[in-house]
Design an enzyme around this catalytic site. Structure first.
Site, PDB file in Angstrom:
ATOM      1  N   THR A  80       0.845  -1.195   0.000  1.00  0.00           N
ATOM      2  CA  THR A  80       0.000   0.000   0.000  1.00  0.00           C
ATOM      3  C   THR A  80       0.878   1.240   0.000  1.00  0.00           C
ATOM      4  O   THR A  80       2.020   1.199   0.452  1.00  0.00           O
ATOM      5  CB  THR A  80      -0.942   0.037   1.225  1.00  0.00           C
ATOM      6  N   ARG A  81       0.324   2.354  -0.521  1.00  0.00           N
ATOM      7  CA  ARG A  81       0.998   3.648  -0.410  1.00  0.00           C
ATOM      8  C   ARG A  81       0.289   4.529   0.617  1.00  0.00           C
ATOM      9  O   ARG A  81       0.635   5.691   0.772  1.00  0.00           O
ATOM     10  CB  ARG A  81       0.991   4.377  -1.761  1.00  0.00           C
ATOM     11  N   ASN A  82      -0.737   3.972   1.260  1.00  0.00           N
ATOM     12  CA  ASN A  82      -1.523   4.745   2.230  1.00  0.00           C
ATOM     13  C   ASN A  82      -0.786   4.757   3.582  1.00  0.00           C
ATOM     14  O   ASN A  82      -0.697   3.728   4.252  1.00  0.00           O
ATOM     15  CB  ASN A  82      -2.901   4.071   2.352  1.00  0.00           C
ATOM     16  N   GLY A 131      -1.580   5.870   6.442  1.00  0.00           N
ATOM     17  CA  GLY A 131      -2.435   5.507   7.579  1.00  0.00           C
ATOM     18  C   GLY A 131      -2.476   4.003   7.768  1.00  0.00           C
ATOM     19  O   GLY A 131      -2.385   3.481   8.876  1.00  0.00           O
ATOM     20  N   LYS A 132      -2.582   3.290   6.651  1.00  0.00           N
ATOM     21  CA  LYS A 132      -2.620   1.822   6.712  1.00  0.00           C
ATOM     22  C   LYS A 132      -1.264   1.246   7.117  1.00  0.00           C
ATOM     23  O   LYS A 132      -1.199   0.304   7.892  1.00  0.00           O
ATOM     24  CB  LYS A 132      -2.982   1.263   5.340  1.00  0.00           C
ATOM     25  N   ASP A 177      -7.497  -5.264   1.168  1.00  0.00           N
ATOM     26  CA  ASP A 177      -8.491  -4.435   0.513  1.00  0.00           C
ATOM     27  C   ASP A 177      -9.619  -4.296   1.513  1.00  0.00           C
ATOM     28  O   ASP A 177     -10.002  -5.263   2.177  1.00  0.00           O
ATOM     29  CB  ASP A 177      -8.998  -5.032  -0.798  1.00  0.00           C
ATOM     30  N   SER A 178     -10.092  -3.084   1.655  1.00  0.00           N
ATOM     31  CA  SER A 178     -11.060  -2.849   2.707  1.00  0.00           C
ATOM     32  C   SER A 178     -12.032  -1.781   2.264  1.00  0.00           C
ATOM     33  O   SER A 178     -11.809  -1.094   1.265  1.00  0.00           O
ATOM     34  CB  SER A 178     -10.321  -2.399   3.967  1.00  0.00           C
ATOM     35  N   ASP A 210     -13.540   7.030   9.351  1.00  0.00           N
ATOM     36  CA  ASP A 210     -13.498   6.939  10.813  1.00  0.00           C
ATOM     37  C   ASP A 210     -14.311   8.034  11.533  1.00  0.00           C
ATOM     38  O   ASP A 210     -15.004   7.732  12.508  1.00  0.00           O
ATOM     39  CB  ASP A 210     -12.051   6.948  11.324  1.00  0.00           C
ATOM     40  N   ARG A 269      -9.470  -4.491  10.134  1.00  0.00           N
ATOM     41  CA  ARG A 269      -8.093  -4.798   9.726  1.00  0.00           C
ATOM     42  C   ARG A 269      -7.378  -5.569  10.836  1.00  0.00           C
ATOM     43  O   ARG A 269      -6.664  -6.527  10.572  1.00  0.00           O
ATOM     44  CB  ARG A 269      -7.356  -3.489   9.407  1.00  0.00           C
TER      45      ARG A 269
HETATM   46  P1  IMP Z   1      -8.457   0.446   0.037  1.00  0.00           P
HETATM   47  O1  IMP Z   1      -8.521  -0.744   0.945  1.00  0.00           O
HETATM   48  O2  IMP Z   1      -7.115   1.077   0.006  1.00  0.00           O
HETATM   49  O3  IMP Z   1      -9.073   0.198  -1.291  1.00  0.00           O
HETATM   50  O4  IMP Z   1      -9.302   1.595   0.711  1.00  0.00           O
HETATM   51  C1  IMP Z   1     -10.619   1.468   0.962  1.00  0.00           C
HETATM   52  C2  IMP Z   1     -11.234   2.722   1.508  1.00  0.00           C
HETATM   53  O5  IMP Z   1     -12.129   2.275   2.519  1.00  0.00           O
HETATM   54  C3  IMP Z   1     -10.312   3.737   2.186  1.00  0.00           C
HETATM   55  O6  IMP Z   1      -9.852   4.730   1.317  1.00  0.00           O
HETATM   56  C4  IMP Z   1     -11.245   4.343   3.198  1.00  0.00           C
HETATM   57  O7  IMP Z   1     -12.034   5.304   2.574  1.00  0.00           O
HETATM   58  C5  IMP Z   1     -12.111   3.153   3.594  1.00  0.00           C
HETATM   59  N1  IMP Z   1     -11.536   2.477   4.764  1.00  0.00           N
HETATM   60  C6  IMP Z   1     -10.870   1.288   4.811  1.00  0.00           C
HETATM   61  N2  IMP Z   1     -10.458   1.015   6.069  1.00  0.00           N
HETATM   62  C7  IMP Z   1     -10.867   2.062   6.823  1.00  0.00           C
HETATM   63  C8  IMP Z   1     -10.711   2.370   8.203  1.00  0.00           C
HETATM   64  O8  IMP Z   1     -10.094   1.663   8.997  1.00  0.00           O
HETATM   65  N3  IMP Z   1     -11.285   3.526   8.594  1.00  0.00           N
HETATM   66  C9  IMP Z   1     -11.951   4.349   7.753  1.00  0.00           C
HETATM   67  N4  IMP Z   1     -12.092   4.133   6.467  1.00  0.00           N
HETATM   68  C10 IMP Z   1     -11.555   2.987   5.994  1.00  0.00           C
END
Ligand code: IMP
Length: 214
Positions: A10-12, A14-15, A72-73, A163, A189
């Site tokens: 991931t490049r996020n 926060g994750k 993926d979430s 969140d 997660r």
């Molecule tokens: P992806 O898993 O990077 O495709 O991101 C899915 C999107 O779901 C994120 O950009 C958030 O908008 C949302 N999301 C996933 N996990 C969380 C979390 O723990 N808190 C809030 N939003 C989340």
């Protein structure tokens, strides 16, 4: 001997922060896509969390020749028939806008879509699927969920994404108010990763990460 490396796909930031904290007690050197700026963007085109997580983990493992962990979430809202689901990150996307939507754009759109939906009908859940792909082709997956409701207005400044509007009835607070320590005990997660951690522990013990390419 150096700890074996695993790439978090991931490049996020926060994750990465959340996953790094959750995996801190494993003897692994955690890298992320930020350590591989030359890698191409990996599109998320699947229709399920599982398909996206598996595709990302497989591609990053193949490109880096390192074990890759991808999640993926997203958020499923009952009153919206499960939307935004796999499209959570781009929910408020506007084809005419030059930039992808911000987290705030997304939760503002959600609050707007839920205008007039009463408190008792605002159930939602975060879902997370984690996939671990090894360069030798082996694949492992885990899934976690976290249930709550959608608040009528944002509260709190921790976390990311939805969140601030994800209400946890048992805490009387939003996910953005409870802080990372609590979030990491109950989040989708965290739950998926707890399952995946057992797989990682077993693979570390077996020496599966200590091959020439790891
Ligand atoms: P992806 O898993 O990077 O495709 O991101 C899915 C999107 O779901 C994120 O950009 C958030 O908008 C949302 N999301 C996933 N996990 C969380 C979390 O723990 N808190 C809030 N939003 C989340």
């Amino acid at each position: 001997m150096a700890a074996p490396a695993v790439v978090i796909a991931t490049r996020n930031p926060g994750k990465v922060r959340e996953l790094a904290e959750l995996l801190a007690d494993l003897p692994l050197r955690l890298l992320s896509l930020a350590d591989f700026p030359e890698l191409p963007e990996i599109p998320e085109e699947g229709e399920t969390f599982l398909a996206n997580a598996v595709a990302k983990a497989r591609q990053v493992a193949a490109l880096t020749r390192l074990p890759a962990l991808a999640d993926d979430s997203g958020l499923e809202v009952a009153a919206l028939g499960g939307r935004p689901g796999v499209h959570s990150a781009r929910y408020a996307a506007d084809r005419t806008a030059p930039l992808p939507p911000t987290d705030e754009d997304n939760w503002r759109k959600l609050l707007q879509e839920l205008t007039g939906v009463p408190e008792g009908a605002r159930q939602a859940r975060f879902v997370c699927v984690i996939a671990l792909a090894l360069p030798d082709g082996r694949l492992f997956t885990a899934r976690g969920e976290c249930s709550g409701t959608i608040a009528s207005e944002p509260r709190g400044h921790h976390g990311f994404g939805y969140d601030p509007v994800f209400w946890l009835p048992e805490y009387g607070a939003t996910m953005a108010e409870v802080g990372l320590e609590v979030k990491n005990r109950l989040s989708h997660r965290a739950r998926a990763l707890a399952e995946m951690k057992e797989v990682l522990r077993r693979l570390v013990a077996e020496g599966a990460f200590s091959g020439p390419s790891a």
